[in-house]
Design a protein around this motif. Structure first.
Motif, short mmCIF file in Angstrom:
data_model
loop_
_atom_site.label_atom_id
_atom_site.label_comp_id
_atom_site.label_asym_id
_atom_site.label_seq_id
_atom_site.Cartn_x
_atom_site.Cartn_y
_atom_site.Cartn_z
N ARG A 252 7.46 2.46 -11.50
CA ARG A 252 6.20 2.65 -10.76
C ARG A 252 5.87 1.43 -9.92
NH1 ARG A 252 4.54 5.48 -15.46
NH2 ARG A 252 3.57 3.62 -16.35
N ALA A 253 6.14 0.25 -10.46
CA ALA A 253 5.93 -0.97 -9.67
C ALA A 253 6.84 -0.97 -8.46
CB ALA A 253 6.17 -2.20 -10.53
N GLY A 254 8.07 -0.53 -8.65
CA GLY A 254 9.02 -0.49 -7.54
C GLY A 254 8.63 0.46 -6.43
N ASP A 255 7.82 1.46 -6.75
CA ASP A 255 7.36 2.40 -5.73
C ASP A 255 6.50 1.72 -4.67
OD1 ASP A 255 8.66 4.47 -7.01
OD2 ASP A 255 6.86 5.16 -8.09
N HIS A 256 5.95 0.56 -4.99
CA HIS A 256 5.08 -0.17 -4.06
C HIS A 256 5.81 -1.31 -3.35
CE1 HIS A 256 1.37 1.76 -5.62
NE2 HIS A 256 2.02 1.77 -6.77
N ASP A 257 7.12 -1.40 -3.51
CA ASP A 257 7.86 -2.53 -2.98
C ASP A 257 7.99 -2.46 -1.45
OD1 ASP A 257 9.40 -4.80 -2.79
OD2 ASP A 257 11.26 -3.84 -3.46
N TRP A 258 7.56 -3.49 -0.78
CA TRP A 258 7.67 -3.57 0.68
C TRP A 258 9.13 -3.57 1.13
CZ3 TRP A 258 10.63 -7.49 2.43
CH2 TRP A 258 10.81 -8.58 1.58
N TYR A 259 10.02 -4.15 0.32
CA TYR A 259 11.42 -4.30 0.70
C TYR A 259 12.08 -2.94 0.94
CZ TYR A 259 16.30 -5.91 0.38
OH TYR A 259 17.63 -6.18 0.63
N ALA A 260 11.96 -2.04 -0.01
CA ALA A 260 12.58 -0.72 0.12
C ALA A 260 11.94 0.05 1.27
CB ALA A 260 12.43 0.05 -1.19
N ARG A 261 10.63 -0.09 1.45
CA ARG A 261 9.95 0.64 2.51
C ARG A 261 10.38 0.15 3.89
NH1 ARG A 261 5.45 -0.39 0.95
NH2 ARG A 261 4.63 -1.93 2.41
N TYR A 262 10.45 -1.17 4.07
CA TYR A 262 10.87 -1.71 5.36
C TYR A 262 12.33 -1.36 5.65
CZ TYR A 262 6.61 -4.51 5.87
OH TYR A 262 5.31 -4.91 6.03
N ALA A 263 13.18 -1.39 4.63
CA ALA A 263 14.59 -1.04 4.82
C ALA A 263 14.72 0.39 5.31
CB ALA A 263 15.36 -1.24 3.53
N ARG A 264 13.87 1.27 4.81
CA ARG A 264 13.92 2.68 5.19
C ARG A 264 13.30 2.93 6.55
NH1 ARG A 264 11.14 4.11 1.40
NH2 ARG A 264 9.13 4.51 2.40
N MET A 265 12.17 2.28 6.83
CA MET A 265 11.42 2.57 8.04
C MET A 265 11.91 1.80 9.25
SD MET A 265 7.51 2.76 6.57
CE MET A 265 6.90 3.41 8.12
#
Length: 299
Positions: A252-265
Motif C-alpha cells: 500500500r505504501a508503494g502505491d504512493h511512490d512517485w518513482y513508479a508513477r513518473y516512470a510510467r507517465m
C-alpha cells in the motif's frame, strides 16, 4: 478530479533520482558488510526536501533527523562527502565521527535523538529574527510524543520566531502505527499554541511549492512559526532491515511512490535520467569504498 501532473523539471527529477539511488546503494552496502552502525533511508519521501529546496535560502539553517540523507542532498550537492561520512572514509564531512545520523555542515545539523533539534532550531530562529532568514526543522510523526516539541512550539510562538517545522508523517514510528500512539492530530496540537498548520497531501513537487511558497514567505516576513505536515509513506524499513509491516502494508505504501508513477507517465526523460543518476551513484560508491579510513585530527 485532479488533473494529470506536469512532467517534473529535469533538475528536480535528477535530484529525486540521486536521493533514491543513494539510499538504495546504502542498503546494498549494508547487505554486503561494507558499512557499520545503522542507517535510516528516506525511500518514498524524497520529494519533500526536493520540493522545499528553492523555498530555502542560503542563509537559512536546516535541522534534520535520523532519516536525513535526502534533506542533506537537497541542501548540499555533496554526495561524495556524505557517503564518505557514512562509511568513515577519507573526505568525510565530519571526519567520519558523525556517521549516518549526526552531521554538522554549513548551516545543516542532523541528529538521531528524537525531538532534540527543535528547541535548538527555536534558539537559532530567535537569532535570525528580523534578518529574513529562517530555521527549518524536520521531524516525524513519532516525535510528537516528545515533550521538547511542545516546549519549543510554545517558545517559538511567544517569541514570534521564523521557524518552519516540517513534519514527515509516514504513519509509523519505528514499528508502532501512529494511530496506536497518538491521540488527536497534529493540526490540533499546533493550534493549541496558536501556531498555523498546513497539511500537504500531494507528492507533486510543483504543487507543493505553490502551496507552501506564500506560507513560507509569511514565516520570513512576519516571524511567525508554521507547521507544515506532509502525509507521506515510508517504502523502506525503519533502519537497515527492520521492517515489521506486513507485505500488504508495504504494498500500500508503494502505491504512493512517485518513482513508479513518473516512470510510467514520463518514460522520456525518466529512463535516461534514472540511468544517469544510478550510474553516478555507482561511481561514487566505488570511489568512496576505495578510499582509506578517515583520520580524526584534533586541532
Amino acid at each position: 478530479m485532479r488533473n494529470a501532473p506536469s512532467p517534473p523539471a529535469d533538475e528536480d527529477l535528477e535530484l529525486l533520482l540521486l536521493i533514491r539511488h543513494f539510499e538504495l546503494t546504502l542498503l546494498r552496502l549494508f547487505e554486503a558488510g561494507e558499512l557499520s552502525g545503522t542507517t535510516h533511508t528516506c525511500l518514498g519521501q524524497e520529494y519533500i526536501p526536493v520540493a522545499l529546496k528553492p523555498l530555502l535560502q542560503e542563509d537559512d539553517h536546516v535541522f534534520s533527523n535520523h532519516r536525513g540523507h535526502g534533506h542533506f542532498l537537497a541542501r548540499h550537492a555533496e554526495p561524495y562527502g556524505l557517503l564518505a561520512e557514512i562509511m568513515g572514509r577519507e573526505g568525510a564531512l565530519c571526519a567520519g565521527v558523525g556517521g549516518s545520523q549526526h552531521i554538522y555542515h554549513r548551516r545543516f545539523l542532523s541528529t538521531g535523538v528524537q525531538g532534540e533539534s527543535l528547541p535548538v532550531a527555536v534558539g537559532v530562529a530567535l537569532k535570525l529574527k528580523g534578518s529574513g532568514a529562517l530555521a527549518c526543522a524536520y521531524i516525524g510523526d513519532g516525535t510528537w510524543g516528545e515533550g521538547s516539541v511542545y516546549e519549543a512550539l510554545n517558545m517559538a510562538r511567544l517569541w514570534r520566531v521564523p521557524l518552519l517545522v516540517v513534519v514527515e508523517n509516514n504513519g509509523i514510528a519505528q514499528s508502532t502505527p501512529t494511530s496506536a500512539q497518538m491521540s488527536g492530530d497534529i493540526a490540533a496540537r499546533a493550534a493549541a499554541f496558536d501556531v498555523p498548520h498546513h497539511r500537504v497531501t500531494s507528492t507533486e513537487v510543483g504543487e507543493i511549492r505553490a502551496e507552501l511558497a506564500p506560507l513560507v514567505a509569511v514565516v520570513r516576513g512576519d516571524c511567525r512559526p508554521l507547521v507544515a505536515e506532509f502525509v507521506t509513506h515510508r517504502l523502506g524499513p525503519h533502519s537497515k532491515g527492520d521492517d515489521t509491516r506486513s507485505p500488504e502494508e508495504i504494498a500500500r505504501a508503494g502505491d504512493h511512490d512517485w518513482y513508479a508513477r513518473y516512470a510510467r507517465m514520463f518514460p522520456d526523460p525518466f529512463d535516461r535520467l534514472d540511468r544517469e543518476r544510478r550510474e553516478l551513484v555507482e561511481r561514487i560508491a566505488a570511489e568512496v569504498t576505495a578510499r582509506p579510513p578517515s583520520v580524526w585530527e584534533q586541532r
